[in-house]
Design a protein around this motif. Structure first.
Motif, PDB file in Angstrom:
ATOM      1  N   ARG A  41       0.828  -1.190   0.000  1.00  0.00           N
ATOM      2  CA  ARG A  41       0.000   0.000   0.000  1.00  0.00           C
ATOM      3  C   ARG A  41       0.873   1.256   0.000  1.00  0.00           C
ATOM      4  O   ARG A  41       0.596   2.234  -0.680  1.00  0.00           O
ATOM      5  N   ARG A  42       1.955   1.211   0.778  1.00  0.00           N
ATOM      6  CA  ARG A  42       2.850   2.356   0.871  1.00  0.00           C
ATOM      7  C   ARG A  42       3.563   2.615  -0.453  1.00  0.00           C
ATOM      8  O   ARG A  42       3.775   3.755  -0.849  1.00  0.00           O
ATOM      9  N   ARG A  43       3.907   1.568  -1.187  1.00  0.00           N
ATOM     10  CA  ARG A  43       4.648   1.713  -2.439  1.00  0.00           C
ATOM     11  C   ARG A  43       3.749   1.898  -3.654  1.00  0.00           C
ATOM     12  O   ARG A  43       4.239   1.981  -4.774  1.00  0.00           O
ATOM     13  N   GLU A  44       2.454   1.946  -3.462  1.00  0.00           N
ATOM     14  CA  GLU A  44       1.527   2.058  -4.579  1.00  0.00           C
ATOM     15  C   GLU A  44       1.747   3.342  -5.368  1.00  0.00           C
ATOM     16  O   GLU A  44       1.668   3.350  -6.593  1.00  0.00           O
ATOM     17  N   PHE A  45       2.041   4.444  -4.685  1.00  0.00           N
ATOM     18  CA  PHE A  45       2.262   5.727  -5.331  1.00  0.00           C
ATOM     19  C   PHE A  45       3.587   6.303  -4.862  1.00  0.00           C
ATOM     20  O   PHE A  45       3.981   6.125  -3.717  1.00  0.00           O
ATOM     21  N   PHE A  46       4.249   7.016  -5.739  1.00  0.00           N
ATOM     22  CA  PHE A  46       5.501   7.659  -5.385  1.00  0.00           C
ATOM     23  C   PHE A  46       5.218   8.873  -4.519  1.00  0.00           C
ATOM     24  O   PHE A  46       4.322   9.662  -4.807  1.00  0.00           O
TER      25      PHE A  46
END
Length: 78
Positions: A47-52
């Protein structure tokens, strides 16, 4: 570290081996895999790495989180 877990640098490895070829064993292995992934915070990391998020935005989020009373009010936990 529990059996079936290993860490090599930044890579994680979680493994589950079904006991036999029965459908119940496969279902049990899937449940065990999900449990291990949850314990290893795999879903939270995905979830944390889903968006930059830019470094400046990270600083802002950390600063805002420090201002909250318990630190857990914000949606994005970086």
């Amino acid at each position: 570290m529990p059996k079936g877990f290993s860490r090599r640098g930044n890579k994680r490895s979680v493994s589950v081996i079904p006991r036999d070829n029965s459908p119940q064993s496969l279902e049990r292995a899937l449940r065990e895999l999900k449990r291990k992934l949850k314990k290893d915070d795999f879903y939270k990391e995905m979830r944390r790495r889903e968006f930059f998020v830019s470094p400046s935005e990270l600083k802002k989020l950390k600063k805002r989180r420090k201002k909250t009373t318990d630190g857990g009010d914000l949606r994005n936990q970086y």
